[in-house]
Design a protein around this motif. Structure first.
Motif, short mmCIF file in Angstrom:
data_model
loop_
_atom_site.label_atom_id
_atom_site.label_comp_id
_atom_site.label_asym_id
_atom_site.label_seq_id
_atom_site.Cartn_x
_atom_site.Cartn_y
_atom_site.Cartn_z
N GLU A 1 33.34 42.56 24.56
CA GLU A 1 34.42 42.50 23.44
C GLU A 1 35.20 40.70 24.12
N LYS A 2 35.83 40.55 22.85
CA LYS A 2 36.15 38.93 22.55
C LYS A 2 37.95 39.66 23.47
N GLY A 3 37.98 38.64 24.40
CA GLY A 3 38.76 38.35 25.82
C GLY A 3 39.06 38.85 27.12
N PHE A 4 37.47 39.47 27.09
CA PHE A 4 37.01 39.90 28.60
C PHE A 4 36.21 39.04 29.01
N THR A 5 36.23 38.43 29.98
CA THR A 5 35.20 37.49 31.13
C THR A 5 34.85 38.34 32.06
N GLY A 6 35.93 40.15 32.54
CA GLY A 6 35.59 40.74 33.49
C GLY A 6 34.87 39.63 34.76
N TYR A 7 35.72 38.32 34.66
CA TYR A 7 35.50 37.92 36.03
C TYR A 7 37.37 37.24 36.75
N GLY A 8 37.22 37.89 38.16
CA GLY A 8 38.86 38.04 38.53
C GLY A 8 38.78 37.12 39.67
N ARG A 9 40.20 36.59 39.64
CA ARG A 9 39.96 35.68 41.36
C ARG A 9 41.43 35.65 41.66
N VAL A 10 42.07 35.87 42.94
CA VAL A 10 43.44 36.06 43.14
C VAL A 10 43.18 36.06 45.11
N PRO A 11 43.85 35.31 45.42
CA PRO A 11 44.77 35.00 46.57
C PRO A 11 44.70 36.51 47.86
N THR A 12 44.95 36.57 48.99
CA THR A 12 45.51 37.82 49.59
C THR A 12 46.97 37.00 49.67
N ASP A 13 47.52 38.32 49.83
CA ASP A 13 49.10 37.96 50.42
C ASP A 13 49.34 37.50 51.87
N GLU A 14 50.42 37.69 52.26
CA GLU A 14 50.88 36.97 54.22
C GLU A 14 50.12 38.77 54.34
N GLU A 15 50.21 39.98 54.13
CA GLU A 15 50.09 41.15 54.13
C GLU A 15 48.68 41.23 54.01
N GLY A 16 47.25 40.57 53.70
CA GLY A 16 46.61 40.88 53.72
C GLY A 16 46.12 41.15 52.37
N ARG A 17 46.87 42.22 50.98
CA ARG A 17 47.03 42.17 50.61
C ARG A 17 46.02 42.15 49.13
N PHE A 18 45.79 42.76 48.34
CA PHE A 18 45.39 41.56 46.67
C PHE A 18 45.39 42.92 45.32
N SER A 19 45.95 42.85 44.50
CA SER A 19 45.11 43.72 43.33
C SER A 19 44.76 43.18 41.95
N PHE A 20 44.59 43.79 41.69
CA PHE A 20 44.07 43.74 40.33
C PHE A 20 44.05 44.44 39.10
N THR A 21 44.27 44.27 37.87
CA THR A 21 44.00 45.29 36.41
C THR A 21 43.68 44.87 35.89
N THR A 22 42.80 46.09 36.15
CA THR A 22 40.66 45.38 34.75
C THR A 22 40.89 46.82 34.29
N ILE A 23 39.75 47.51 34.08
CA ILE A 23 39.53 48.42 32.89
C ILE A 23 37.53 48.98 34.03
N LYS A 24 37.90 50.55 33.72
CA LYS A 24 36.54 50.87 34.58
C LYS A 24 35.67 50.13 33.66
N PRO A 25 34.31 49.68 34.55
CA PRO A 25 33.07 49.32 33.77
C PRO A 25 32.27 50.08 33.34
N GLY A 26 31.33 50.22 32.36
CA GLY A 26 30.89 51.18 32.18
C GLY A 26 29.09 50.63 32.98
N PRO A 27 28.29 51.74 32.51
CA PRO A 27 27.12 51.76 33.43
C PRO A 27 25.73 50.70 32.22
#
Length: 194
Positions: free
Chosen positions: A79-105
């Motif tokens: 899938e062009k445009g999908f690297t499967g890699y993400g990185r985020v820092p946690t915020d002051e409350e330790g929270r993080f979030s990602f928006t992605t797709i459910k991977p296949g097997p």
């Protein structure tokens, strides 16, 4: 002649210097196939306190079970445009979030008779934070996934602790999942040696 290995160095706490350009929280742009999911969570220390300066990285296959890596030679769609890699820092409350797709097997290790196996859909997670000499590695599995019962890695985990690896559905209509990282204590997330 061989050289001695260098000792590990703790990571952080200055993740904002030089790392912010690598932050990716939205992995699946328009045109990438698959079930959209949003994963939200918190990184909590052994006292249940939020970790405000951690980094959470994820790596996953696409919806067909193929990784965006040259060593993945499966005959599955890339899938062009999908690297499967993400990185985020946690915020002051330790929270993080990602928006992605459910991977296949994706392929798993060969079975005892040499038969090919598949892993349950999962996302590999690395956690970095100050005080750690090495990253922590774990996985996120999906709730109500039939393949969880036969996944080789999940089956190596004590049944009473598997729930630390399986995300919880927040709202069935939105595709949002909750998955927290608990670093120590009775509900500690299962971490893998790599």
């Amino acid at each position: 002649m061989s050289l001695p290995a260098a000792t590990s160095q703790t990571v952080g706490p200055f993740f904002s210097i030089g790392f912010t350009w690598q932050n990716v929280d939205h992995l699946a742009p328009a045109g990438v196939s698959g079930e959209r999911v949003k994963i939200v969570g918190c990184v909590l220390d052994g006292d249940g306190q939020p970790v405000p300066d951690g980094i959470v990285e994820i790596w996953q296959a696409n919806s067909h079970g193929k990784y965006a890596h040259p060593e993945d030679t499966q005959e599955k769609p890339f899938e062009k445009g999908f690297t499967g890699y993400g990185r985020v820092p946690t915020d002051e409350e330790g929270r993080f979030s990602f928006t992605t797709i459910k991977p296949g097997p994706a392929p798993g290790p060969d079975g005892p008779g040499g038969e090919k196996t598949l892993q349950a859909p999962h996302i590999v997670v690395s956690v970095f934070m100050r005080g750690l000499l090495r990253r922590l590695v774990t996985r996120i599995y999906f709730p109500d996934e039939p393949a969880n019962t036969s996944d080789f890695a999940l089956n190596k985990v004590d049944p009473s602790r598997r729930n630390t690896l399986i995300a919880k559905r927040i709202d069935s209509g939105s595709g949002s999942l909750q998955w927290d990282v608990i670093l120590q204590g009775p509900n500690e997330t299962v971490f893998f040696d790599v």
